[in-house]
Write a protein that holds these residues in place. Structure first.
Motif, PDB file in Angstrom:
ATOM      1  N   GLU A  29       0.818  -1.200   0.000  1.00 33.21           N
ATOM      2  CA  GLU A  29       0.000   0.000   0.000  1.00 33.21           C
ATOM      3  C   GLU A  29       0.857   1.257   0.000  1.00 33.21           C
ATOM      4  O   GLU A  29       1.966   1.264   0.515  1.00 33.21           O
ATOM      5  N   GLU A  30       0.288   2.312  -0.581  1.00 32.68           N
ATOM      6  CA  GLU A  30       0.904   3.633  -0.572  1.00 32.68           C
ATOM      7  C   GLU A  30      -0.172   4.612  -0.134  1.00 32.68           C
ATOM      8  O   GLU A  30      -1.303   4.560  -0.608  1.00 32.68           O
ATOM      9  N   THR A  31       0.173   5.500   0.797  1.00 37.41           N
ATOM     10  CA  THR A  31      -0.753   6.535   1.238  1.00 37.41           C
ATOM     11  C   THR A  31      -0.246   7.878   0.742  1.00 37.41           C
ATOM     12  O   THR A  31       0.928   8.206   0.910  1.00 37.41           O
ATOM     13  N   ILE A  32      -1.146   8.632   0.108  1.00 38.63           N
ATOM     14  CA  ILE A  32      -0.823   9.973  -0.386  1.00 38.63           C
ATOM     15  C   ILE A  32      -1.815  10.929   0.250  1.00 38.63           C
ATOM     16  O   ILE A  32      -3.026  10.785   0.079  1.00 38.63           O
ATOM     17  N   SER A 128      -5.695   0.971  -7.252  1.00 41.60           N
ATOM     18  CA  SER A 128      -7.004   0.647  -6.698  1.00 41.60           C
ATOM     19  C   SER A 128      -6.935   1.072  -5.240  1.00 41.60           C
ATOM     20  O   SER A 128      -5.887   1.467  -4.750  1.00 41.60           O
ATOM     21  N   GLY A 129      -8.047   1.011  -4.567  1.00 43.57           N
ATOM     22  CA  GLY A 129      -8.065   1.390  -3.159  1.00 43.57           C
ATOM     23  C   GLY A 129      -9.175   2.366  -2.881  1.00 43.57           C
ATOM     24  O   GLY A 129     -10.262   2.279  -3.468  1.00 43.57           O
ATOM     25  N   GLU A 130      -8.897   3.342  -2.002  1.00 46.06           N
ATOM     26  CA  GLU A 130      -9.917   4.313  -1.628  1.00 46.06           C
ATOM     27  C   GLU A 130      -9.307   5.666  -1.322  1.00 46.06           C
ATOM     28  O   GLU A 130      -8.106   5.778  -1.102  1.00 46.06           O
ATOM     29  N   TYR A 147      -5.422   9.331  -0.057  1.00 47.88           N
ATOM     30  CA  TYR A 147      -5.484   8.188  -0.963  1.00 47.88           C
ATOM     31  C   TYR A 147      -4.753   7.012  -0.328  1.00 47.88           C
ATOM     32  O   TYR A 147      -3.598   7.124   0.055  1.00 47.88           O
ATOM     33  N   SER A 148      -5.446   5.886  -0.198  1.00 47.36           N
ATOM     34  CA  SER A 148      -4.846   4.631   0.247  1.00 47.36           C
ATOM     35  C   SER A 148      -4.856   3.718  -0.967  1.00 47.36           C
ATOM     36  O   SER A 148      -5.902   3.167  -1.330  1.00 47.36           O
ATOM     37  N   LEU A 149      -3.691   3.595  -1.593  1.00 47.31           N
ATOM     38  CA  LEU A 149      -3.586   2.849  -2.854  1.00 47.31           C
ATOM     39  C   LEU A 149      -3.039   1.466  -2.609  1.00 47.31           C
ATOM     40  O   LEU A 149      -2.135   1.259  -1.806  1.00 47.31           O
ATOM     41  N   ARG A 150      -3.585   0.515  -3.364  1.00 46.44           N
ATOM     42  CA  ARG A 150      -3.107  -0.873  -3.326  1.00 46.44           C
ATOM     43  C   ARG A 150      -2.582  -1.213  -4.691  1.00 46.44           C
ATOM     44  O   ARG A 150      -2.963  -0.705  -5.684  1.00 46.44           O
TER      45      ARG A 150
END
Length: 150
Positions: A29-32, A128-130, A147-150
């Motif tokens: 995961e990556e958080t922006i 993808s993610g939320e 943004y929590s990206l997968r």
């Protein structure tokens, strides 16, 4: 080799290739965290005069880093009023230096919301993610986008 075993072998091989091609796994995961300055928001009144189902909110705003100091990109999108005084259904594209991220989902008038990340380009091509959306003030002039990206 019988047909059932061939199908199983092919399915196993395809699944393995998918994982090696960059499909996200748990822990990838990556958080922006960003800030939108909602300076261009424009509501187009459609149908009944005033706030009514079907009205359109259009925007193209600047996006800043989480400290709200450095310009990093912009967004472009629109929302349709679905519940008077309560909610809009939105779709927009965030454009950053290394690519774009698209989101879709609700924007609530009086509470935070979570939108689905529906895709992207460049660095975010497999996104993808939320995205969590939070109003920074009662005027709706600035929003936190997480943004929590997968």
């Amino acid at each position: 080799m019988n047909t059932c075993w061939r199908i199983a072998a092919i399915a196993f091989t395809v699944a393995g290739l998918g994982l090696s091609a960059g499909i996200a796994r748990a822990g990838d995961e990556e958080t922006i965290t960003l800030v939108e300055r909602a300076a261009s928001d424009t509501v187009v009144d459609i149908g009944e005069k005033g706030d009514s189902v079907g009205d359109v909110l259009a925007f193209a705003n600047e996006i800043y880093d989480k400290s709200n100091a450095t310009l990093l990109g912009h967004d472009n999108g629109s929302c349709v009023r679905t519940a008077v005084g309560k909610a809009w259904e939105c779709f927009w594209t965030l454009t950053l230096e290394k690519g774009q991220i698209t989101v879709e989902g609700p924007f609530y008038d009086t509470s935070d919301s979570v939108l689905a990340v529906t895709g992207g380009t460049g660095k975010y091509a497999e996104a993808s993610g939320e995205m969590k959306l939070h109003a920074r003030d009662a005027k709706g002039s600035e929003y936190d986008f997480v943004y929590s990206l997968r």
